[in-house]
Design a protein around this motif. Structure first.
Motif, mmCIF file in Angstrom:
data_model
loop_
_atom_site.group_PDB
_atom_site.id
_atom_site.type_symbol
_atom_site.label_atom_id
_atom_site.label_comp_id
_atom_site.label_asym_id
_atom_site.label_seq_id
_atom_site.Cartn_x
_atom_site.Cartn_y
_atom_site.Cartn_z
ATOM 1 N N ALA A 15 0.764 -1.290 -0.098
ATOM 2 C CA ALA A 15 -0.173 0.014 0.132
ATOM 3 C C ALA A 15 0.937 1.295 -0.007
ATOM 4 C CB ALA A 15 -0.856 0.110 1.268
ATOM 5 N N ARG A 16 2.085 1.350 0.627
ATOM 6 C CA ARG A 16 2.722 2.508 0.710
ATOM 7 C C ARG A 16 3.445 2.634 -0.480
ATOM 8 N NH1 ARG A 16 7.377 2.552 5.541
ATOM 9 N NH2 ARG A 16 8.641 1.653 3.600
ATOM 10 N N LYS A 17 3.887 1.629 -1.098
ATOM 11 C CA LYS A 17 4.609 1.620 -2.415
ATOM 12 C C LYS A 17 3.440 2.449 -3.472
ATOM 13 C CE LYS A 17 3.821 -1.215 -5.282
ATOM 14 N NZ LYS A 17 3.019 -1.202 -6.597
ATOM 15 N N ASP A 18 2.313 1.927 -3.321
ATOM 16 C CA ASP A 18 1.338 2.476 -4.304
ATOM 17 C C ASP A 18 1.078 3.708 -4.033
ATOM 18 O OD1 ASP A 18 1.085 0.200 -5.823
ATOM 19 O OD2 ASP A 18 -1.101 -0.207 -5.168
ATOM 20 N N ARG A 42 3.711 -9.205 -12.539
ATOM 21 C CA ARG A 42 4.316 -10.534 -12.367
ATOM 22 C C ARG A 42 5.486 -10.636 -11.067
ATOM 23 N NH1 ARG A 42 4.958 -14.720 -16.771
ATOM 24 N NH2 ARG A 42 3.048 -13.599 -17.224
ATOM 25 N N ALA A 43 5.949 -9.372 -11.072
ATOM 26 C CA ALA A 43 7.233 -9.412 -9.908
ATOM 27 C C ALA A 43 6.331 -9.547 -8.874
ATOM 28 C CB ALA A 43 7.892 -8.168 -10.291
ATOM 29 N N LEU A 44 5.356 -8.647 -8.468
ATOM 30 C CA LEU A 44 4.635 -8.492 -7.421
ATOM 31 C C LEU A 44 4.039 -9.817 -6.928
ATOM 32 C CD1 LEU A 44 3.900 -6.267 -5.575
ATOM 33 C CD2 LEU A 44 1.452 -6.086 -6.640
ATOM 34 N N GLY A 86 -9.462 0.849 -12.117
ATOM 35 C CA GLY A 86 -8.750 0.437 -13.384
ATOM 36 C C GLY A 86 -7.502 0.790 -13.581
ATOM 37 N N ARG A 87 -7.393 2.038 -13.001
ATOM 38 C CA ARG A 87 -5.781 2.593 -13.076
ATOM 39 C C ARG A 87 -4.814 1.981 -12.142
ATOM 40 N NH1 ARG A 87 -3.275 4.202 -16.839
ATOM 41 N NH2 ARG A 87 -1.881 5.313 -15.708
ATOM 42 N N THR A 88 -5.289 1.634 -10.886
ATOM 43 C CA THR A 88 -4.346 0.965 -9.945
ATOM 44 C C THR A 88 -3.731 -0.145 -10.687
ATOM 45 O OG1 THR A 88 -6.123 -0.014 -9.000
ATOM 46 C CG2 THR A 88 -4.986 1.774 -7.558
ATOM 47 N N PHE A 89 -4.349 -1.126 -11.344
ATOM 48 C CA PHE A 89 -3.550 -2.315 -11.737
ATOM 49 C C PHE A 89 -3.056 -1.957 -13.122
ATOM 50 C CE2 PHE A 89 -6.092 -4.084 -8.386
ATOM 51 C CZ PHE A 89 -5.053 -5.282 -7.876
ATOM 52 N N GLU A 90 -3.585 -1.273 -13.744
ATOM 53 C CA GLU A 90 -3.005 -0.740 -15.089
ATOM 54 C C GLU A 90 -1.668 -0.219 -14.985
ATOM 55 O OE1 GLU A 90 -4.472 -1.269 -17.782
ATOM 56 O OE2 GLU A 90 -3.343 -0.310 -19.257
ATOM 57 N N ARG A 91 -1.466 0.475 -13.985
ATOM 58 C CA ARG A 91 0.123 1.092 -13.538
ATOM 59 C C ARG A 91 0.833 -0.232 -13.551
ATOM 60 N NH1 ARG A 91 -0.913 5.310 -9.032
ATOM 61 N NH2 ARG A 91 -1.031 7.012 -10.595
ATOM 62 N N GLU A 92 0.483 -1.246 -12.855
ATOM 63 C CA GLU A 92 1.374 -2.274 -12.545
ATOM 64 C C GLU A 92 1.578 -3.057 -13.889
ATOM 65 O OE1 GLU A 92 2.804 -3.366 -9.863
ATOM 66 O OE2 GLU A 92 1.428 -2.403 -7.964
ATOM 67 N N ARG A 93 0.510 -2.892 -14.871
ATOM 68 C CA ARG A 93 0.764 -3.744 -16.276
ATOM 69 C C ARG A 93 1.569 -2.908 -16.972
ATOM 70 N NH1 ARG A 93 -1.698 -4.790 -20.771
ATOM 71 N NH2 ARG A 93 -2.328 -2.496 -20.755
ATOM 72 N N GLN A 94 1.517 -1.676 -16.994
ATOM 73 C CA GLN A 94 2.292 -0.727 -17.960
ATOM 74 C C GLN A 94 3.876 -1.010 -17.658
ATOM 75 O OE1 GLN A 94 0.764 3.123 -18.037
ATOM 76 N NE2 GLN A 94 -0.370 2.731 -19.562
ATOM 77 N N THR A 129 -11.379 -4.558 -6.018
ATOM 78 C CA THR A 129 -9.942 -4.753 -6.076
ATOM 79 C C THR A 129 -9.681 -6.083 -6.810
ATOM 80 O OG1 THR A 129 -9.695 -3.517 -4.175
ATOM 81 C CG2 THR A 129 -7.800 -4.878 -4.561
ATOM 82 N N LEU A 130 -10.628 -7.163 -6.179
ATOM 83 C CA LEU A 130 -10.548 -8.531 -6.484
ATOM 84 C C LEU A 130 -10.695 -8.567 -8.297
ATOM 85 C CD1 LEU A 130 -10.339 -11.794 -6.172
ATOM 86 C CD2 LEU A 130 -12.976 -11.461 -6.068
ATOM 87 N N PHE A 131 -11.652 -7.948 -8.616
ATOM 88 C CA PHE A 131 -12.051 -8.039 -10.183
ATOM 89 C C PHE A 131 -11.143 -7.316 -10.918
ATOM 90 C CE2 PHE A 131 -16.845 -8.948 -9.905
ATOM 91 C CZ PHE A 131 -16.429 -10.350 -9.254
ATOM 92 N N ALA A 132 -10.510 -6.199 -10.517
ATOM 93 C CA ALA A 132 -9.479 -5.306 -11.335
ATOM 94 C C ALA A 132 -8.100 -6.231 -11.573
ATOM 95 C CB ALA A 132 -9.281 -4.061 -10.547
ATOM 96 N N ALA A 133 -8.042 -6.716 -10.485
ATOM 97 C CA ALA A 133 -6.857 -7.948 -10.177
ATOM 98 C C ALA A 133 -7.284 -8.873 -11.476
ATOM 99 C CB ALA A 133 -6.392 -8.386 -9.054
ATOM 100 N N MET A 134 -8.302 -9.457 -11.306
ATOM 101 C CA MET A 134 -8.602 -10.629 -12.312
ATOM 102 C C MET A 134 -8.265 -10.189 -13.604
ATOM 103 S SD MET A 134 -11.849 -12.275 -10.337
ATOM 104 C CE MET A 134 -12.809 -11.916 -12.044
ATOM 105 N N LEU A 135 -9.090 -8.755 -13.889
ATOM 106 C CA LEU A 135 -9.202 -8.283 -15.043
ATOM 107 C C LEU A 135 -8.091 -7.881 -15.796
ATOM 108 C CD1 LEU A 135 -12.800 -6.814 -15.109
ATOM 109 C CD2 LEU A 135 -12.274 -8.690 -16.611
ATOM 110 N N GLN A 136 -6.785 -7.863 -15.120
ATOM 111 C CA GLN A 136 -5.727 -7.281 -15.774
ATOM 112 C C GLN A 136 -5.134 -8.135 -16.929
ATOM 113 O OE1 GLN A 136 -4.113 -4.612 -16.193
ATOM 114 N NE2 GLN A 136 -5.662 -4.129 -14.605
#
Lengths: 226, 224
Positions: A11-14, A84-86, A71-79, A150-157
């Motif tokens: 959370a602190r990283k985000d 995967r590292a996480l 949508g954006r919180t996970f999009e960031r990780e994807r970009q 959060t669950l669905f956004a993570a899934m939909l990545q």
């Protein structure tokens, strides 16, 4: 490392990433403002607001802005290709979920800090009538929505056309939380407030949140594994 | 592919029987007494209620199969889940068509935001979301939609409960056990017919999904 400690680190990283760019908070708050503007044309009659409209305006705006942020919180990780590292990090899967949820909630409360006073100011809603009850309803309703979100956004990545699919999937499923928050707020802000009913909805929200969180924690690991 | 010859006839038989029963159903329903206050339009109840129950069964089947797929990754469960989700969507559409037709005549309006109607609508939306996610989610969307199916099933009572607290108007569930026998026979007759139709379509659809996966796998193997 404990689950909660790892969750806090994520959370602190985000939040650090967000604080550096302020991309999400600026865009989401501005989007919320646009929503309020649109609602003004629908619900403001002869200088006064349609009865009971502010609760709906408040919640629909919150949910729209929350979908954007989700949508954006996970999009960031994807970009950055860091999801995967996480997922590979030597921590329990639930801590990733909890960390993401926590950072998202802090962001959503930040949006609400702007939206709620504005609804009071622009639509004449008596937001200081029962501040604790209103705060509780907002908190618990948002937690319920974000827990599934959060669950669905993570899934939909990994899915294509995820931006469209997230709200399509999320709104019907989280309806109990949205309904509870909206109805409770409606009874707090109504011309003739009914605190008894608002407290009933608050109690329902506690229950829904517990169910949503349990289910989400339970399914997060299986749906994020390849 | 191996078990095709023997069980191949099962869906054909089920669907034929269901088709014959449904074709004969107007005459069976005609034996029921004429409902005094609602008149002829009340007869849509003999379709509306069994279809609604079938939708419920489809939703539960989809939920359980999805849960099995999420936690165990059994392929067969996924095929059953997608078939059941399509059935829930189809029968849900029929419920939402027959309901307003009846409501217009007996309540004077097409739609009422009462507890049961609203929850049925939400449930239908959840299973449509399942299908949309599966169709447009790209590769790997089976697991994602399975999570939606699982969530959808678990949430059904909570959705109903919360909407119920919001409002109530629909005729009570206890109407079925207390029906006079003359009304009960056509009702159960239609219920059996729709259940046979549901099972027949389910088996066919699940098999189709299995074949689709096999064909896709073969195609990929050829490509590589």
């Amino acid at each position: 490392m404990g689950v909660l400690q790892a969750a806090w680190l994520i959370a602190r990283k985000d939040l650090t990433v967000e604080l550096r760019s302020r991309e999400l908070i600026y865009t989401a708050v501005f989007f919320a403002l646009s929503c309020l503007l649109v609602f003004a044309f629908a619900f403001v009659g002869e200088r006064t607001v349609v009865e009971n409209a502010p609760a709906g305006i408040l919640w629909v705006t919150t949910i729209f802005a929350a979908s954007l942020a989700l949508g954006r919180t996970f999009e960031r990780e994807r970009q950055a290709d860091t999801l995967r590292a996480l997922l590979l990090a030597p921590i329990e899967r639930p801590s990733i979920y909890l960390g993401k949820l926590l950072s998202l909630l802090i962001l959503l409360f930040g949006i609400q800090v702007v939206v709620v006073p504005l609804v009071g100011l622009l639509f004449g809603a008596p937001i200081f009538r029962a501040p604790l009850l209103l705060g509780g309803l907002l908190l618990l309703g948002t937690v319920g929505f974000a827990a599934v979100g959060t669950l669905f956004a993570a899934m939909l990545q990994r899915a294509s056309s995820r931006d469209v699919l997230l709200p399509v999937v999320l709104y019907p499923v989280t309806l109990p939380a949205i309904l509870g928050g909206m109805q409770g707020t409606l009874w707090v802000l109504a011309a003739e407030p009914n605190y008894e009913l608002a407290r009933t909805w608050l109690a329902m929200l506690v229950f829904f949140d517990a169910v949503f969180l349990t289910l989400a924690l339970w399914t997060f690991a299986p749906v994020t594994s390849e | 592919m191996k078990d095709m010859s023997g069980s191949d006839r099962v869906p054909t038989i089920l669907l034929s029987v269901a088709g014959l029963m449904l074709a004969a159903s107007p005459w069976v329903i005609d034996t029921a007494p004429y409902e005094a206050t609602m008149g002829l339009v009340q007869r849509i109840f003999y379709y509306h209620f069994p279809i609604a129950m079938t939708m419920m069964v489809a939703a539960i089947v989809c939920g359980i199969a999805s849960a099995i797929y999420v936690f165990r990754r059994t392929e067969r469960a996924d095929h059953v889940a997608v078939a059941a989700a399509e059935m829930a969507s189809l029968f849900g559409l029929l419920v939402l068509i027959t309901g307003p037709l009846w409501a217009r005549k007996s309540w004077g309006v097409w739609w009422v935001w009462d507890a049961r109607i609203t929850s049925t609508f939400i449930m239908w939306m959840v299973f449509n979301a399942y299908l949309l996610l599966r169709r447009f989610g790209g590769p790997g969307s089976e697991v994602l939609s399975a999570a939606v199916g699982f969530f959808g099933m678990v949430l059904v009572p909570f959705i109903y409960w919360s909407v119920n607290l919001w409002r109530t108007l629909h005729p009570n569930t206890t109407v079925v056990p207390t029906l006079p026998v003359s009304m009960g026979i056509p009702l159960y007759y239609c219920w059996i017919a729709f259940t046979l139709l549901f099972v027949g379509l389910m088996v066919l659809r699940a098999r189709l999904e299995r074949s689709r996966v096999l064909v896709e796998r073969a195609w990929r193997a050829v490509e590589e």
